[in-house]
Design a protein around this motif. Structure first.
Motif, PDB file in Angstrom:
ATOM      1  N   GLU A 190      -5.546  10.741  -4.218  1.00 26.70           N
ATOM      2  CA  GLU A 190      -5.485  10.399  -2.795  1.00 26.70           C
ATOM      3  C   GLU A 190      -4.235  10.977  -2.150  1.00 26.70           C
ATOM      4  O   GLU A 190      -4.290  11.475  -1.014  1.00 26.70           O
ATOM      5  CB  GLU A 190      -5.495   8.872  -2.625  1.00 26.70           C
ATOM      6  CG  GLU A 190      -6.826   8.223  -2.998  1.00 26.70           C
ATOM      7  CD  GLU A 190      -6.796   6.720  -2.810  1.00 26.70           C
ATOM      8  OE1 GLU A 190      -5.743   6.200  -2.353  1.00 26.70           O
ATOM      9  OE2 GLU A 190      -7.796   6.041  -3.113  1.00 26.70           O
ATOM     10  N   ILE A 191      -3.108  10.986  -2.915  1.00 28.35           N
ATOM     11  CA  ILE A 191      -1.866  11.521  -2.351  1.00 28.35           C
ATOM     12  C   ILE A 191      -1.976  13.030  -2.177  1.00 28.35           C
ATOM     13  O   ILE A 191      -1.541  13.605  -1.165  1.00 28.35           O
ATOM     14  CB  ILE A 191      -0.679  11.151  -3.243  1.00 28.35           C
ATOM     15  CG1 ILE A 191      -0.462   9.619  -3.202  1.00 28.35           C
ATOM     16  CG2 ILE A 191       0.585  11.854  -2.792  1.00 28.35           C
ATOM     17  CD1 ILE A 191       0.608   9.133  -4.164  1.00 28.35           C
ATOM     18  N   ARG A 202       0.817  -1.205   0.000  1.00 25.38           N
ATOM     19  CA  ARG A 202       0.000   0.000   0.000  1.00 25.38           C
ATOM     20  C   ARG A 202       0.859   1.266   0.000  1.00 25.38           C
ATOM     21  O   ARG A 202       0.394   2.341   0.357  1.00 25.38           O
ATOM     22  CB  ARG A 202      -0.924   0.000   1.227  1.00 25.38           C
ATOM     23  CG  ARG A 202      -1.889  -1.179   1.260  1.00 25.38           C
ATOM     24  CD  ARG A 202      -2.867  -1.078   2.409  1.00 25.38           C
ATOM     25  NE  ARG A 202      -3.719  -2.269   2.487  1.00 25.38           N
ATOM     26  CZ  ARG A 202      -4.685  -2.442   3.384  1.00 25.38           C
ATOM     27  NH1 ARG A 202      -4.895  -1.480   4.293  1.00 25.38           N
ATOM     28  NH2 ARG A 202      -5.408  -3.540   3.376  1.00 25.38           N
ATOM     29  N   SER A 219       9.695   2.465   7.571  1.00 22.77           N
ATOM     30  CA  SER A 219       8.496   1.631   7.729  1.00 22.77           C
ATOM     31  C   SER A 219       8.841   0.271   8.318  1.00 22.77           C
ATOM     32  O   SER A 219       8.062  -0.303   9.099  1.00 22.77           O
ATOM     33  CB  SER A 219       7.798   1.444   6.381  1.00 22.77           C
ATOM     34  OG  SER A 219       8.684   0.848   5.441  1.00 22.77           O
ATOM     35  N   TYR A 229       3.965   3.929  -1.744  1.00 20.59           N
ATOM     36  CA  TYR A 229       4.034   4.759  -2.947  1.00 20.59           C
ATOM     37  C   TYR A 229       4.615   4.010  -4.127  1.00 20.59           C
ATOM     38  O   TYR A 229       4.602   4.516  -5.261  1.00 20.59           O
ATOM     39  CB  TYR A 229       4.911   6.003  -2.662  1.00 20.59           C
ATOM     40  CG  TYR A 229       6.377   5.675  -2.506  1.00 20.59           C
ATOM     41  CD1 TYR A 229       7.229   5.734  -3.601  1.00 20.59           C
ATOM     42  CD2 TYR A 229       6.894   5.309  -1.265  1.00 20.59           C
ATOM     43  CE1 TYR A 229       8.578   5.439  -3.453  1.00 20.59           C
ATOM     44  CE2 TYR A 229       8.223   5.014  -1.117  1.00 20.59           C
ATOM     45  CZ  TYR A 229       9.065   5.077  -2.212  1.00 20.59           C
ATOM     46  OH  TYR A 229      10.388   4.774  -2.084  1.00 20.59           O
ATOM     47  N   ARG A 289      -4.894   7.105  -7.397  1.00 17.37           N
ATOM     48  CA  ARG A 289      -3.950   7.168  -6.296  1.00 17.37           C
ATOM     49  C   ARG A 289      -3.325   8.543  -6.186  1.00 17.37           C
ATOM     50  O   ARG A 289      -3.041   9.010  -5.075  1.00 17.37           O
ATOM     51  CB  ARG A 289      -2.859   6.100  -6.510  1.00 17.37           C
ATOM     52  CG  ARG A 289      -1.837   6.006  -5.401  1.00 17.37           C
ATOM     53  CD  ARG A 289      -2.467   5.647  -4.083  1.00 17.37           C
ATOM     54  NE  ARG A 289      -1.479   5.418  -3.034  1.00 17.37           N
ATOM     55  CZ  ARG A 289      -1.753   5.330  -1.745  1.00 17.37           C
ATOM     56  NH1 ARG A 289      -3.012   5.446  -1.313  1.00 17.37           N
ATOM     57  NH2 ARG A 289      -0.796   5.132  -0.865  1.00 17.37           N
ATOM     58  N   ALA A 342      -4.263  13.777   0.668  1.00 19.57           N
ATOM     59  CA  ALA A 342      -3.969  12.996   1.870  1.00 19.57           C
ATOM     60  C   ALA A 342      -3.804  13.899   3.078  1.00 19.57           C
ATOM     61  O   ALA A 342      -3.384  15.066   2.975  1.00 19.57           O
ATOM     62  CB  ALA A 342      -2.705  12.167   1.663  1.00 19.57           C
ATOM     63  N   LYS A 343      -4.083  13.347   4.226  1.00 19.51           N
ATOM     64  CA  LYS A 343      -3.934  14.058   5.488  1.00 19.51           C
ATOM     65  C   LYS A 343      -2.471  14.011   5.913  1.00 19.51           C
ATOM     66  O   LYS A 343      -1.674  13.216   5.402  1.00 19.51           O
ATOM     67  CB  LYS A 343      -4.813  13.409   6.547  1.00 19.51           C
ATOM     68  CG  LYS A 343      -6.304  13.508   6.233  1.00 19.51           C
ATOM     69  CD  LYS A 343      -7.130  12.820   7.318  1.00 19.51           C
ATOM     70  CE  LYS A 343      -8.620  12.905   7.010  1.00 19.51           C
ATOM     71  NZ  LYS A 343      -9.446  12.233   8.034  1.00 19.51           N
ATOM     72  N   THR A 378       3.276   8.872   6.686  1.00 19.16           N
ATOM     73  CA  THR A 378       3.491   7.442   6.441  1.00 19.16           C
ATOM     74  C   THR A 378       4.232   7.225   5.139  1.00 19.16           C
ATOM     75  O   THR A 378       5.169   6.395   5.068  1.00 19.16           O
ATOM     76  CB  THR A 378       2.143   6.711   6.423  1.00 19.16           C
ATOM     77  OG1 THR A 378       1.470   6.926   7.669  1.00 19.16           O
ATOM     78  CG2 THR A 378       2.332   5.217   6.218  1.00 19.16           C
ATOM     79  N   MET A 379       3.869   7.968   4.115  1.00 23.71           N
ATOM     80  CA  MET A 379       4.538   7.821   2.818  1.00 23.71           C
ATOM     81  C   MET A 379       5.983   8.267   2.907  1.00 23.71           C
ATOM     82  O   MET A 379       6.890   7.635   2.353  1.00 23.71           O
ATOM     83  CB  MET A 379       3.789   8.619   1.752  1.00 23.71           C
ATOM     84  CG  MET A 379       2.393   8.081   1.465  1.00 23.71           C
ATOM     85  SD  MET A 379       1.531   9.034   0.216  1.00 23.71           S
ATOM     86  CE  MET A 379       2.580   8.724  -1.187  1.00 23.71           C
ATOM     87  N   GLU A 413      -1.166  10.590   6.798  1.00 21.08           N
ATOM     88  CA  GLU A 413      -0.954   9.706   5.657  1.00 21.08           C
ATOM     89  C   GLU A 413       0.295  10.113   4.894  1.00 21.08           C
ATOM     90  O   GLU A 413       1.071   9.249   4.439  1.00 21.08           O
ATOM     91  CB  GLU A 413      -2.176   9.729   4.746  1.00 21.08           C
ATOM     92  CG  GLU A 413      -3.440   9.171   5.425  1.00 21.08           C
ATOM     93  CD  GLU A 413      -4.658   9.329   4.532  1.00 21.08           C
ATOM     94  OE1 GLU A 413      -4.529   9.988   3.469  1.00 21.08           O
ATOM     95  OE2 GLU A 413      -5.744   8.798   4.878  1.00 21.08           O
TER      96      GLU A 413
END
Length: 408
Positions: free
Chosen positions: A152-153, A140, A172, A142, A149, A156-157, A163-164, A160
């Motif tokens: 969404e990026i 899930r 990670s 990048y 997608r 994104a909040k 996380t990326m 999120e």
């Protein structure tokens, strides 16, 4: 590390074994709608460790297996093998740094059973996930950007996006390990809490068991002492019973001897009584004969007195007739001798009668005395037999003999 090739067998629309090679540079998969272009991306995402069927455009794991059509039978399993190789100047993540190529495979069966393999060696999903996290690849992340997608990026909040960024920075893997460690710690805390509860319960049961063990030891000690006391009491009772049995045996023997003696004495008394009875019967016969003779003598004496009185009257009347002449002297002497003889006979008969009467009374007294002695002896033996049951047989025999003797 770069993607070298992809092998698909029975995955979605790929019934036959299919190998897709990725040469260096950019590789594009072109085709009409419905030819399976997106299935290639789903296969890569699935072999990277994706677990949610909805992320693979399905409802269950069975939807990933070729469903078949009019010409082909449904497949029994789906398998995807992803070949990765190290680029020049780089190595694969540990523990595969010494290898130049790694093959990651995943299988699923219609029974929903799954298999994971690295270089054809079975492994866990965790091993595959950690391998790709070390390579900064995630199902899930990048590294895979499908339709929509990008939006969404962009939208994104911050969490999120963070996380990326952490995935791109290679954090990670460590973050995932930290989460795993935290979950393990949480499970350990829960286990410790349960262990504390179990320990408290075990401690309570152990205390109870200790008390029960002390009671059991005390019970065993008391039981052993009681057994010893019972043995001593039984031995004492046995000794007392043996002594009592010996005493009673001696008493029984003595009673038996006394019974024999009493039976002998009773036999002698019976014999004497029989002799006395026989003598008494003979005496009664003699007494009856003497009584009859006495009656005869009395009658003769009365007759003699009557005759003498008549003679006296006759002589008196004759004397008066002859002027008072006396009877001859010889006639008076003869009558006097007769009177003396009759009186002697009467006295002898009275004495014989008295002797026979005394003999009869003595025989009756001896017989009654024998009955009394036999009855008293029988009562004594019966009372002893009641108080000493073991001697009842000898006493009963004695009682029977005495009763027979008394009845006789």
């Amino acid at each position: 590390m770069r993607l070298k090739s992809l092998e698909l067998v029975g995955f979605k629309s790929f019934l036959e074994p299919t190998v897709i090679s990725f040469s260096p540079g950019v590789t594009a998969v072109v085709g009409p709608n419905g030819c399976g272009k997106s299935n290639v991306v789903d296969a890569i995402r699935w072999v990277l460790g994706e677990q949610a069927p909805t992320r693979l455009r399905g409802k269950s794991a069975e939807d990933l297996i070729y469903a078949g059509n009019d010409a082909n039978q449904p497949a029994g399993m789906a398998e995807v093998v992803l070949h990765l190789e190290a680029e020049e100047g780089s190595t694969l993540p540990e523990p595969y740094a010494a290898l130049s190529e790694v093959a990651v495979a995943r299988r699923v069966y219609r029974s929903s059973d799954s298999e994971y393999l690295i270089n054809r060696i079975p492994c866990r999903l965790k091993d595959i996930t950690e391998f790709f996290m070390a390579a900064q690849i995630h199902s899930r992340g990048y590294a895979l950007i499908e339709q929509g997608r990008i939006d969404e990026i962009i939208q994104a909040k911050p969490a999120e996006l963070r996380t990326m960024v952490e995935e791109a920075a290679g954090l990670s893997l460590f973050k995932g390990r930290r989460e795993i460690s935290e979950r393990k710690l949480e499970r350990v805390r829960e286990n410790l809490s349960r262990v504390d509860d179990v320990l408290s319960e075990i401690e309570r049961q152990l205390n109870f068991a200790r008390r029960q063990a002390k009671k059991a030891e005390a019970y065993k000690l008391i039981r052993s002492e009681l057994a010893e006391l019972e043995k001593l009491a039984a031995a004492r009772r046995l000794i007392d019973q043996h002594s009592e049995l010996a005493a009673q045996s001696a008493r029984e023997l003595e009673l038996h001897e006394k019974a024999e003696a009493e039976r002998g004495e009773a036999a002698m008394l019976q014999q004497a009584a029989d002799t006395i009875v026989a003598s008494l019967a003979h005496t009664r016969d003699e007494l009856a004969a003497a009584g009859r003779e006495l009656e005869n003598l009395g009658a003769a004496f009365d007759e003699r007195a009557r005759i003498r009185q008549h003679d006296g009257l006759v002589v008196e009347s004759v004397g008066r007739r002859e002027h008072g002449a006396a009877p001859p002297k010889s006639a008076r002497r003869h009558r006097f001798d007769q009177d003396v003889h009759v009186a002697g006979m009467i006295e002898m008969l009275v004495g014989e009668y008295d002797r026979l009467e005394l003999a009869r009374i003595a025989g009756r007294y001896v017989r009654e005395r024998a009955y009394q002695r036999a009855g008293a002896r029988i009562d004594v033996d019966l009372r002893f037999a009641e108080s000493h049951p073991h001697a009842a047989r000898g006493a009963q025999l004695a009682c029977d003999d005495e009763a027979r003797a008394a009845a006789a």
